[in-house]
Design a protein around this motif. Sequence first.
Motif, mmCIF file in Angstrom:
data_model
loop_
_atom_site.group_PDB
_atom_site.id
_atom_site.type_symbol
_atom_site.label_atom_id
_atom_site.label_comp_id
_atom_site.label_asym_id
_atom_site.label_seq_id
_atom_site.Cartn_x
_atom_site.Cartn_y
_atom_site.Cartn_z
ATOM 1 N N PRO A 141 0.833 -1.214 0.000
ATOM 2 C CA PRO A 141 0.000 0.000 0.000
ATOM 3 C C PRO A 141 0.859 1.253 0.000
ATOM 4 O O PRO A 141 2.031 1.223 0.344
ATOM 5 C CB PRO A 141 -0.779 -0.116 1.301
ATOM 6 C CG PRO A 141 -0.734 -1.536 1.680
ATOM 7 C CD PRO A 141 0.566 -2.058 1.164
ATOM 8 N N LYS A 177 -0.700 3.394 12.678
ATOM 9 C CA LYS A 177 0.230 2.346 12.268
ATOM 10 C C LYS A 177 -0.533 1.298 11.455
ATOM 11 O O LYS A 177 -0.146 0.932 10.364
ATOM 12 C CB LYS A 177 0.856 1.709 13.507
ATOM 13 C CG LYS A 177 2.167 1.050 13.213
ATOM 14 C CD LYS A 177 2.888 0.694 14.495
ATOM 15 C CE LYS A 177 4.175 -0.037 14.164
ATOM 16 N NZ LYS A 177 4.672 -0.765 15.326
ATOM 17 N N ASN A 178 -1.633 0.817 12.024
ATOM 18 C CA ASN A 178 -2.521 -0.056 11.267
ATOM 19 C C ASN A 178 -3.631 0.787 10.662
ATOM 20 O O ASN A 178 -3.498 1.996 10.542
ATOM 21 C CB ASN A 178 -3.087 -1.145 12.162
ATOM 22 C CG ASN A 178 -2.029 -2.200 12.449
ATOM 23 O OD1 ASN A 178 -1.224 -2.514 11.576
ATOM 24 N ND2 ASN A 178 -2.019 -2.711 13.662
ATOM 25 N N ILE A 179 -4.727 0.178 10.322
ATOM 26 C CA ILE A 179 -5.799 0.940 9.676
ATOM 27 C C ILE A 179 -6.291 2.044 10.601
ATOM 28 O O ILE A 179 -6.557 3.161 10.172
ATOM 29 C CB ILE A 179 -6.966 0.010 9.301
ATOM 30 C CG1 ILE A 179 -6.474 -1.051 8.334
ATOM 31 C CG2 ILE A 179 -8.094 0.782 8.658
ATOM 32 C CD1 ILE A 179 -7.395 -2.224 8.208
ATOM 33 N N VAL A 195 -8.826 1.317 13.048
ATOM 34 C CA VAL A 195 -10.134 0.981 13.600
ATOM 35 C C VAL A 195 -10.034 0.680 15.095
ATOM 36 O O VAL A 195 -10.884 1.071 15.882
ATOM 37 C CB VAL A 195 -10.738 -0.231 12.865
ATOM 38 C CG1 VAL A 195 -12.081 -0.601 13.465
ATOM 39 C CG2 VAL A 195 -10.885 0.071 11.393
ATOM 40 N N SER A 196 -8.972 -0.015 15.494
ATOM 41 C CA SER A 196 -8.909 -0.449 16.888
ATOM 42 C C SER A 196 -8.166 0.549 17.777
ATOM 43 O O SER A 196 -7.933 0.268 18.939
ATOM 44 C CB SER A 196 -8.241 -1.818 16.958
ATOM 45 O OG SER A 196 -7.057 -1.809 16.213
ATOM 46 N N ASP A 204 -15.984 -6.099 21.057
ATOM 47 C CA ASP A 204 -16.292 -6.562 22.403
ATOM 48 C C ASP A 204 -15.106 -7.208 23.120
ATOM 49 O O ASP A 204 -15.264 -7.795 24.179
ATOM 50 C CB ASP A 204 -17.482 -7.528 22.373
ATOM 51 C CG ASP A 204 -17.226 -8.686 21.432
ATOM 52 O OD1 ASP A 204 -16.156 -8.684 20.772
ATOM 53 O OD2 ASP A 204 -18.078 -9.575 21.331
ATOM 54 N N ILE A 205 -13.899 -7.088 22.556
ATOM 55 C CA ILE A 205 -12.765 -7.672 23.279
ATOM 56 C C ILE A 205 -12.226 -6.649 24.278
ATOM 57 O O ILE A 205 -12.408 -5.437 24.089
ATOM 58 C CB ILE A 205 -11.646 -8.140 22.310
ATOM 59 C CG1 ILE A 205 -11.298 -7.043 21.301
ATOM 60 C CG2 ILE A 205 -12.046 -9.398 21.597
ATOM 61 C CD1 ILE A 205 -10.072 -7.344 20.483
ATOM 62 N N ASP A 234 -9.352 -5.310 25.050
ATOM 63 C CA ASP A 234 -8.459 -4.210 24.667
ATOM 64 C C ASP A 234 -8.923 -3.489 23.404
ATOM 65 O O ASP A 234 -8.123 -2.951 22.650
ATOM 66 C CB ASP A 234 -7.025 -4.723 24.511
ATOM 67 C CG ASP A 234 -6.937 -5.825 23.465
ATOM 68 O OD1 ASP A 234 -8.011 -6.376 23.120
ATOM 69 O OD2 ASP A 234 -5.833 -6.141 22.999
ATOM 70 N N HIS A 268 -1.383 1.841 6.017
ATOM 71 C CA HIS A 268 -1.300 0.607 5.230
ATOM 72 C C HIS A 268 -2.616 0.266 4.571
ATOM 73 O O HIS A 268 -3.113 -0.834 4.688
ATOM 74 C CB HIS A 268 -0.841 -0.551 6.116
ATOM 75 C CG HIS A 268 0.525 -0.324 6.634
ATOM 76 N ND1 HIS A 268 1.603 -0.238 5.820
ATOM 77 C CD2 HIS A 268 0.964 -0.120 7.883
ATOM 78 C CE1 HIS A 268 2.667 0.000 6.537
ATOM 79 N NE2 HIS A 268 2.324 0.084 7.796
ATOM 80 N N ALA A 327 -4.925 -0.286 1.464
ATOM 81 C CA ALA A 327 -4.705 -0.676 0.071
ATOM 82 C C ALA A 327 -5.698 -0.051 -0.906
ATOM 83 O O ALA A 327 -5.535 -0.166 -2.109
ATOM 84 C CB ALA A 327 -4.748 -2.192 -0.052
ATOM 85 N N MET A 328 -6.757 0.573 -0.396
ATOM 86 C CA MET A 328 -7.743 1.145 -1.323
ATOM 87 C C MET A 328 -8.197 2.522 -0.867
ATOM 88 O O MET A 328 -9.351 2.706 -0.506
ATOM 89 C CB MET A 328 -8.953 0.226 -1.429
ATOM 90 C CG MET A 328 -8.717 -0.985 -2.281
ATOM 91 S SD MET A 328 -10.257 -1.884 -2.457
ATOM 92 C CE MET A 328 -10.522 -1.775 -4.200
#
Lengths: 411, 441
Positions: A67, A150-152, A154-155, A185-186, A188, A226, A228-229
């Motif tokens: 990406p 760093k990642n998308i 969302v979390s 629902d996790i 962390d 990162h 990709a779209m």
Amino acid sequence: MRHIIKPLFRHRMMPLLVVLQVALACAIACNALFLLQQKLVPIVTPDGVGHPARLIVASRIVPRGAPWSTSRLYETEQALHAIPGVTSVSVAASLPMEDNVRVGGQVFGQGAGTKANAAVYIGDHLVDTLGLQLVAGRDFSAAEQATRYKNIGVSNSGPTIITQALARRLFPDGHVLGRVIRIGDIPDAGRRTVVGVVAHLMRNVMSQDDRSDIDYSMMFPGIPGHWAMPSFGVRVTHAAMAPAVLKAVKTTIQQALGSDIVVGIEPNYQRYAELRDAMLARPRAAVWLLSGVSLIVLLVTVVGVMGLTGYWVQQRMRQIGIRRALGAQRSHILHDVQLENLLVVGTGILLGMALAYAVNLWLMHHYELSRLPWTYLPYGALLMLLLGQLAVLSPALRAARVPPVVATRSV
Amino acid sequence: MFDYYLRLALRRCRQNLPMVLLLMLTMAVGIASCMTAMTIFRALSGAALPGVSPYLYVATMDAREALDKDDPHYTKPDSLLKLSDAKALVDAHRAALQVALSQSLTQFGTTDGRKSTQAYGLIAYGPALQTLGVPLRYGRAWTAAEQASGAPVVVIDTHVAHKLFGKDNVVGRSVTLGKRSFRVIGVYAPWKPRLQIFNLGQNAGSSLGQDENFFVPAQASLDAGVGPFSSGECGKGGDTPMISFQTAAVARCRWIEAWVRLDTPAAVAAYRQFLSSYANAQHDAGRFVYPPHAQLYGTQAWMALHHVMPDDVNLNLMLAGGFLLLCLVNVAGLLAARFLRRQSDVAIRRALGASKRDVFVQHLVETGLLGLAGGVLALPLTWLGLWIVRMQPVSYARAAHFSPGVFVLLFVLSVAVGLLVGILPAWRVCRLPPALQIKIA
């Protein structure tokens, strides 16, 4: 009453055929109208985007292999911002009416014990770019918009702006600003603090059948990492400038990213108004189809009931003549025929409602449709009764015109 | 006798033309809507690869190797495997035929660089052509030795051959694919699955199969820098992308599907056992971090799971069926009224010696004729319906075509409809005893 019911049982075929016809029509029309209503939802729901003609969307910009780096997306954003006439630019994971990528899932209102399925839009100037109407709180601050995930993303935790509909759902007590939404629902899972509320923002899930959550969306600031779209939203000052800016957007993105764009997937550059039109073409087509079917079903039924009642009346010319000779007035005859139709059609409707419900249950089981709301049934019944009366009007009038002398005529 | 009934029917139809036209139109609209829905349904149902796909199965398992907190639940069976897992399944030779496949889109060129074309095809590990039943026109498929050594060989269809060389038989010629030159060892006529079956997890939205222009062995393809078209799941963490397109750096990605051909239920059960034990072994060894839920899906079940036939198509078929039923009841009712109005004619015929059967047959001839006329009228209406469908922005629009099979079906249906709706009224008419009928008359 007895003189109306008795003959119905003596000559069963005609009334039975009418009952069957009405029942079938009822079952088909109820379900078709229900499907139609479902397809109408995305067409009539406000998407929240202000001045659709002033928004340009560049989507399906897919990188080959790895990406784009966040910095490269940021540079592209800057380059787009430099185009004359552009007021706001936003790199986003996805945009409304653009369903290549959908981000979303279960979210929980912390402390309220509520949950909802909501769409997530990640982008750095979404409120301005989409022209959303802020009804409470504030837009993201410049610092928040500079987030690089760093990642998308969302979390991650941070601030969020949500729609009024989602706010009402998650925090029914009305206090929204400053409340926390848990993403998933996790233990962390990310936690997002509500800083603002917008009037509307439609999610980009078009194919879902449970449409009650179509306005459940939330926005996170920043650039997705990162990703990709990516899509780009570009807002221009005047609609008249849109075509020129669209061209400039195309060349700018080609220059900035073109060398790494995937072979075979053409990027899509469109004005939002056109994008919306294209995306709604399918539900719109379905609406036409279903309303056409419903109309023809009702028309066929009216014609059928008319034909059958016409014969049924003609067959009893002599009886009607005798009744007239014995003193029945024209209005009596007219009302009798209408009452008889009411009874027969009513029976058909009762049967039809049960059938409609059974069909709906079956469809629910096989096609993940939602339950037919019971409010459909009285409306459907009323419509069918009215149509039944309409259909019987001409035969009834003909019956009422029968002169008493017919009774004395030998056939 | 039959032509007498026919003339009788024609004469009676002329007597009340508007009514007859209404009957015909109702019947035609019902039949046409049903035919339109049925044409599309037929185009999108059935075997994806006739004769082959009923025996094809895709292996699915949760082969994720890292915990993923954004997506911890395994809700939909996943067919994406790492090449190493796919190779292990193919090399185990537990099925009659097996192959690992992934959709690719790439540029083909002549070695002199003069001509080039974009082509869809399949990256494969294993005997792809045999497993899928692709008939070769020239040349041969690749051998196990060529596959193992990563020899740059490719099998193409005549479409690509024509685009590049202007002729069909190009066995032995070289083409550029990615960074390398490949030798063409086989050529086949344009081939595609009728319906979309490969990479369904990522091909959401398309229903009809597309031409597969080439088959290339996986190792050689990756070595040349030609990777899968659609996104592979490459795992998260650090600076690695989770999803990537058209990359050949797929060592850490799950991107390929394993398909096996199993001819008997016993073989299916045995393979299921094997697959399950393979996946469980990987899980026990700590490679697959989630319970693997290994499963084997038949092509049909796999397509159903991914809604290759959109739900709309089914719903429309049911809607059309219900509508046809309504039209039938309607026509039956109107016919009954029409027949019973003329009871006196029947009474006289009965008194003159016609049997119940004669009367019954006479009325059936009349309704059959009406049905046929309705069918003729339904023909342009069906054509119109299909034209409207072709105008729609749906993935199956180009499947909405009138075929000879549909034509035959339409006429069978319309005559059957005509006879069916005629039975009740005709039976009613001939039921009364002649004496009573004369009395009524």
